[in-house]
Design a protein around this motif. Structure first.
Motif, mmCIF file in Angstrom:
data_model
loop_
_atom_site.group_PDB
_atom_site.id
_atom_site.type_symbol
_atom_site.label_atom_id
_atom_site.label_comp_id
_atom_site.label_asym_id
_atom_site.label_seq_id
_atom_site.Cartn_x
_atom_site.Cartn_y
_atom_site.Cartn_z
ATOM 1 N N ARG A 5 8.037 -7.163 9.873
ATOM 2 C CA ARG A 5 7.887 -5.931 9.886
ATOM 3 C C ARG A 5 5.764 -5.584 9.664
ATOM 4 O O ARG A 5 5.356 -4.473 10.400
ATOM 5 N N SER A 6 6.498 -6.356 8.411
ATOM 6 C CA SER A 6 4.790 -6.131 7.918
ATOM 7 C C SER A 6 3.777 -6.803 8.866
ATOM 8 O O SER A 6 2.039 -6.697 9.114
ATOM 9 N N SER A 8 3.409 -5.919 11.701
ATOM 10 C CA SER A 8 3.435 -4.569 13.261
ATOM 11 C C SER A 8 2.105 -3.878 12.915
ATOM 12 O O SER A 8 1.579 -3.776 13.954
ATOM 13 N N ARG A 9 0.662 -4.074 12.021
ATOM 14 C CA ARG A 9 0.008 -3.360 12.199
ATOM 15 C C ARG A 9 -1.085 -4.487 12.988
ATOM 16 O O ARG A 9 -1.950 -4.435 13.807
ATOM 17 N N ALA A 39 5.953 -2.897 18.255
ATOM 18 C CA ALA A 39 6.134 -2.892 16.456
ATOM 19 C C ALA A 39 6.565 -1.573 16.576
ATOM 20 O O ALA A 39 6.455 -0.727 18.023
ATOM 21 N N PRO A 40 6.957 -0.787 15.755
ATOM 22 C CA PRO A 40 8.082 0.175 15.149
ATOM 23 C C PRO A 40 7.157 1.537 15.392
ATOM 24 O O PRO A 40 6.192 1.439 14.832
ATOM 25 N N ARG A 41 8.203 2.462 16.294
ATOM 26 C CA ARG A 41 6.575 4.169 16.138
ATOM 27 C C ARG A 41 6.172 4.143 14.924
ATOM 28 O O ARG A 41 5.455 4.860 14.704
ATOM 29 N N GLY A 42 7.941 3.867 13.701
ATOM 30 C CA GLY A 42 6.854 4.681 12.169
ATOM 31 C C GLY A 42 5.783 4.119 11.985
ATOM 32 O O GLY A 42 5.562 4.524 10.987
ATOM 33 N N SER A 43 5.546 2.926 12.153
ATOM 34 C CA SER A 43 4.474 1.914 12.163
ATOM 35 C C SER A 43 2.618 2.984 12.130
ATOM 36 O O SER A 43 2.029 2.644 11.895
ATOM 37 N N HIS A 46 1.668 5.318 9.550
ATOM 38 C CA HIS A 46 1.981 4.776 8.331
ATOM 39 C C HIS A 46 0.311 3.171 8.816
ATOM 40 O O HIS A 46 -0.600 3.507 6.861
ATOM 41 N N HIS A 47 0.130 2.659 9.420
ATOM 42 C CA HIS A 47 -0.685 2.104 9.147
ATOM 43 C C HIS A 47 -2.495 2.536 9.674
ATOM 44 O O HIS A 47 -3.879 2.014 9.680
#
Length: 205
Positions: A5-6, A8-9, A39-43, A46-47
């Motif tokens: 997950r980390s 994703s950015r 990447a997850p949509r929620g990221s 966030h990023h």
């Protein structure tokens, strides 16, 4: 194994740069970047709290750094002609390997109207300026006057970018090969006529 997950950015920025060079800025949407990167949509926010404009801006920086690295690698050659031939060959390889789909992501941003994100044009201009400075330094190191070094640097960048566009349209490397040959010959004469022929390297017998 699924990506961490980390990551994703980084994946989103890389995907955005890839999509820019293949599809252009207008077609590089958040949804398309998410689909390409996984990447997850929620990221997204966030990023990238600045949204799509921030994501594209960072992709431009990444792509600019990549090509700057190509220029740096090419300019390590002692022979300036060899360095420029290598630079053109690297672009040629990118075109062929991508089946003529991969253009320049910086051009993709620069040629499109971005009234809602004027910083993108500024970022593209900064990237071009960085490339120009790198090539100017190469020519200065090889004994060419500063004014001509700067003009040649701008000319090389313009020639490469224009030839890449033509190659994608024609699905062939002839425009880039022709530009490389003409610039090679131009540099042969420029180096021959430089004020101090003992400065630098790169002339051919």
């Amino acid at each position: 194994m699924s990506p961490r997950r980390s990551d994703s950015r980084e994946r989103m920025v890389l995907s955005a740069a890839t999509l820019l060079r293949e599809y252009g800025a207008g077609a590089t949407s958040i949804d398309r970047v998410l689909a390409h990167s996984g990447a997850p949509r929620g990221s997204v926010y966030h990023h990238f709290p600045g949204g799509r404009a921030q994501l594209i801006d960072e992709a431009v920086t990444l792509a600019g750094d990549y090509v700057a690295g190509l220029i740096d690698a090419a300019t390590r050659a002692d022979n300036v002609l060899e360095a420029l031939d290598t630079f053109f060959a690297l672009w040629r390889d990118r075109l062929v390997e991508s089946d003529f789909r991969a253009g320049c992501p910086i051009v993709a941003v620069a040629v499109e109207t971005n009234d809602d994100a004027p910083q993108l044009a500024r970022s593209a201009a900064e990237v071009f300026a960085r490339w120009r400075e790198a090539l100017t330094g190469l020519f200065l190191h090889n004994g060419l006057p500063e004014g001509r070094s700067r003009r040649l640097a701008a000319f090389v960048i313009a020639a490469v970018e224009g030839a890449v566009v033509m190659c994608r349209a024609e699905r062939g490397t002839a425009p880039l090969d022709d530009a490389a040959a003409e610039i090679h010959d131009l540099l042969v004469h420029a180096l021959r006529d430089r004020p101090d022929p003992d400065l630098g390297h790169g002339t051919r017998p």
